[in-house]
Design an enzyme around this catalytic site. Sequence first.
Site, PDB file in Angstrom:
ATOM      1  N   HIS A 119      15.008   7.430  33.799  1.00 11.01           N
ATOM      2  CA  HIS A 119      15.157   7.043  35.550  1.00 11.01           C
ATOM      3  C   HIS A 119      14.780   5.401  34.835  1.00 11.01           C
ATOM      4  O   HIS A 119      14.695   4.208  35.878  1.00 11.01           O
ATOM      5  CB  HIS A 119      13.371   7.447  36.466  1.00 11.01           C
ATOM      6  CG  HIS A 119      12.521   7.616  35.407  1.00 11.01           C
ATOM      7  ND1 HIS A 119      12.182   9.025  34.746  1.00 11.01           N
ATOM      8  CD2 HIS A 119      11.703   6.671  35.399  1.00 11.01           C
ATOM      9  CE1 HIS A 119      10.602   8.321  34.248  1.00 11.01           C
ATOM     10  NE2 HIS A 119      10.404   6.785  34.457  1.00 11.01           N
ATOM     11  N   ASP A 121      15.407  14.416  33.688  1.00  8.51           N
ATOM     12  CA  ASP A 121      15.314  12.906  32.960  1.00  8.51           C
ATOM     13  C   ASP A 121      15.551  12.193  32.039  1.00  8.51           C
ATOM     14  O   ASP A 121      14.217  11.801  31.315  1.00  8.51           O
ATOM     15  CB  ASP A 121      13.519  12.552  33.497  1.00  8.51           C
ATOM     16  CG  ASP A 121      13.421  11.521  33.611  1.00  8.51           C
ATOM     17  OD1 ASP A 121      14.560  10.402  33.944  1.00  8.51           O
ATOM     18  OD2 ASP A 121      12.192  11.476  34.043  1.00  8.51           O
ATOM     19  N   SER A 152       6.825   5.188  30.391  1.00  2.00           N
ATOM     20  CA  SER A 152       7.684   6.090  30.755  1.00  2.00           C
ATOM     21  C   SER A 152       8.887   5.941  29.669  1.00  2.00           C
ATOM     22  O   SER A 152       9.396   4.643  28.924  1.00  2.00           O
ATOM     23  CB  SER A 152       8.778   5.752  31.923  1.00  2.00           C
ATOM     24  OG  SER A 152       8.446   6.676  32.920  1.00  2.00           O
TER      25      SER A 152
END
Length: 434
Positions: free
Chosen positions: A173, A203, A279
């Site tokens: 993402h 992911d 992230s």
Amino acid sequence: MEREVWEGREGPEEPVEERLLWGPPEEAGENVPPSTEGGSESGRASEAPVQETAPIPAAGTWPPPGYPSPLAPPRSRLPGVGLVVALSLLAGLLGGALGGVGSYFLVSRTGLPRVGGVTVVQSRQGGGGSPPFGEVARVAKAVLPSVVEVGTTQGLGSGVIASSDGLIVTNNHVVEGETQVRVRLASGEQLTARVVARDPGDDLALLKVDRSGLPAVTWGNSDELSVGDLAIAVGSPFGFQGTVTAGVISALHRIVPASGNVVLVDLIQTDAPINPGNSGGPLVDAGGKVIGINTAIFSLVQGPGGQGQSAGVGFAIPSNTVVRVIRDLLTTGRVQQAFLGVEGTDVTPEVAERFGVKVGALVTRVVPGYAADRAGIQVGDVIVELDSTPVNTWDDLVIAIRSRRVGETVRVVLIRQGKRLEVQATLAERPSSP
């Protein structure tokens, strides 16, 4: 708005407020991803195909020397690992947190101040003492050179150097929609990186920079983790590169909804503070080994641009999953996920009374032509064991199947009309629309 989210199983649960953070704020209402309904054993209704945006680099030596390969099946799962929460996926995309049960990817906004150096933040939420800061400082010194900042057209995330020849792993993402991104090394040097492979289902994404001699991370074995172990997060929250925070492993084997109809399984939960921009950055153990890739947080607090902020409940993709995905992407360019071919739900008190069992995964649908169908598994069967691993909940079965390989034969123990039966099932590759 509110929407009922059933978290990969049948039957409604308490509705949770959905925080729509898909795309820029002014477009949030136009891009509402579908809810994850029904209980396919993959934990999601459909799967986006793995995309290659550039040639895959040579596989080289993967996994690293001494790393268990193939990965051993995970330990017995904890009961009740399901979690329906308002999640913030840690990716740093500008206005671009993905939807799915109010999830945000922890992507930091651009234009925020940048601070060099290391910030160590005590994260204990009361009681239990504090992390050993001498140990944290030692680990931070060893790991920081292997952590990068990832800049995209929409914002900032983090990444880790997986191999010295320029392979970098981050969250999918973080780089979604990108074919080329900017990478800032710990030294401050900026490089251009190609997005060479993706695995939306887990992911994860791989980047490649044209540079050799980079300091690669050392991977730990996430199957050996215990609740209470030291956990250290490194990344670029809100654009502050080189930030180090410390906490503990709060829980294991969590299942959380991510974007659209994707559900991430077997996650590590930690109270080490992680925020937008973290992230793709590493979660590290006391030995300096990477045990996970930070990806999401539970958040009740909105930060800049409506993004969630740390509330002491964060999630990381376990290192064993990351290593498996890297290996698959380097060798075949795609990730195959094993598929039993059943849908179902937990054993509720009503189900227990009807079927005469206390725990397990109740089968409510068998997909024709796949492993369960060929093995003779039927609607109404309650699966209680998979290869000697107890199956106490539907989540347990999801995690157990996802940890297996396509073509692997598993022993399934089930209860049918009060009788205990055993069948052998050879797992197929999960189809795009089961």
